[in-house]
Design a protein around this motif. Structure first.
Motif, PDB file in Angstrom:
ATOM      1  N   CYS A  56       0.780  -1.305  -0.096  1.00  0.00           N
ATOM      2  CA  CYS A  56      -0.090   0.000   0.018  1.00  0.00           C
ATOM      3  C   CYS A  56       0.983   1.297   0.052  1.00  0.00           C
ATOM      4  N   GLU A  57       2.139   1.192   0.778  1.00  0.00           N
ATOM      5  CA  GLU A  57       3.044   2.257   0.806  1.00  0.00           C
ATOM      6  C   GLU A  57       3.892   2.616  -0.164  1.00  0.00           C
ATOM      7  N   TYR A  58       4.512   1.355  -0.513  1.00  0.00           N
ATOM      8  CA  TYR A  58       5.566   1.454  -1.477  1.00  0.00           C
ATOM      9  C   TYR A  58       5.382   0.725  -2.676  1.00  0.00           C
ATOM     10  N   GLY A  59       4.420   0.094  -2.952  1.00  0.00           N
ATOM     11  CA  GLY A  59       4.337  -0.684  -4.000  1.00  0.00           C
ATOM     12  C   GLY A  59       4.446  -2.142  -4.110  1.00  0.00           C
ATOM     13  N   PRO A  60       4.320  -2.931  -5.172  1.00  0.00           N
ATOM     14  CA  PRO A  60       4.278  -4.508  -5.138  1.00  0.00           C
ATOM     15  C   PRO A  60       5.555  -5.018  -4.823  1.00  0.00           C
ATOM     16  N   LEU A  61       5.568  -6.085  -4.002  1.00  0.00           N
ATOM     17  CA  LEU A  61       6.656  -6.935  -3.621  1.00  0.00           C
ATOM     18  C   LEU A  61       7.319  -7.721  -4.732  1.00  0.00           C
ATOM     19  N   LEU A  62       6.337  -8.302  -5.574  1.00  0.00           N
ATOM     20  CA  LEU A  62       6.607  -9.386  -6.424  1.00  0.00           C
ATOM     21  C   LEU A  62       5.613  -8.851  -7.734  1.00  0.00           C
ATOM     22  N   ASN A  63       6.206  -9.575  -8.776  1.00  0.00           N
ATOM     23  CA  ASN A  63       5.605  -9.358 -10.232  1.00  0.00           C
ATOM     24  C   ASN A  63       4.864 -10.687 -10.330  1.00  0.00           C
TER      25      ASN A  63
END
Length: 85
Positions: A56-63
């Protein structure tokens, strides 16, 4: 962007992933240990919350669809990526 705050949250995710994996391995050989099952469930729930907060704060961890839906613009290319911190 507060890089120290992002790194601290990423560290919490890594720590909780470690806990969940270790408990998972333990439960493979001790499947009836109710305390371990409870600890595992708590770790997984906390890990889920940490990941949701991070994304929510920094963007996705995985693609590749493992990180959930993307907003606009395409968030995966927005840097830095978790391993670049």
């Amino acid at each position: 962007m507060n890089c120290e705050k992002q790194l601290a949250l990423l560290r919490k995710i890594q720590e909780m992933e470690f806990v969940a994996i270790e408990l998972n391995l333990y439960l493979d050989t001790h499947p009836c240990d109710r305390d371990a099952i409870n600890d595992f469930n708590c770790a997984v729930e906390l890990l889920k919350k940490y990941k949701e907060k991070y994304e929510c704060e920094y963007g996705p961890l995985l693609n590749f669809g493992f990180g959930g839906p993307s907003g606009e613009p395409w968030q995966w290319i927005q840097g830095p990526w978790p391993w670049e911190l």
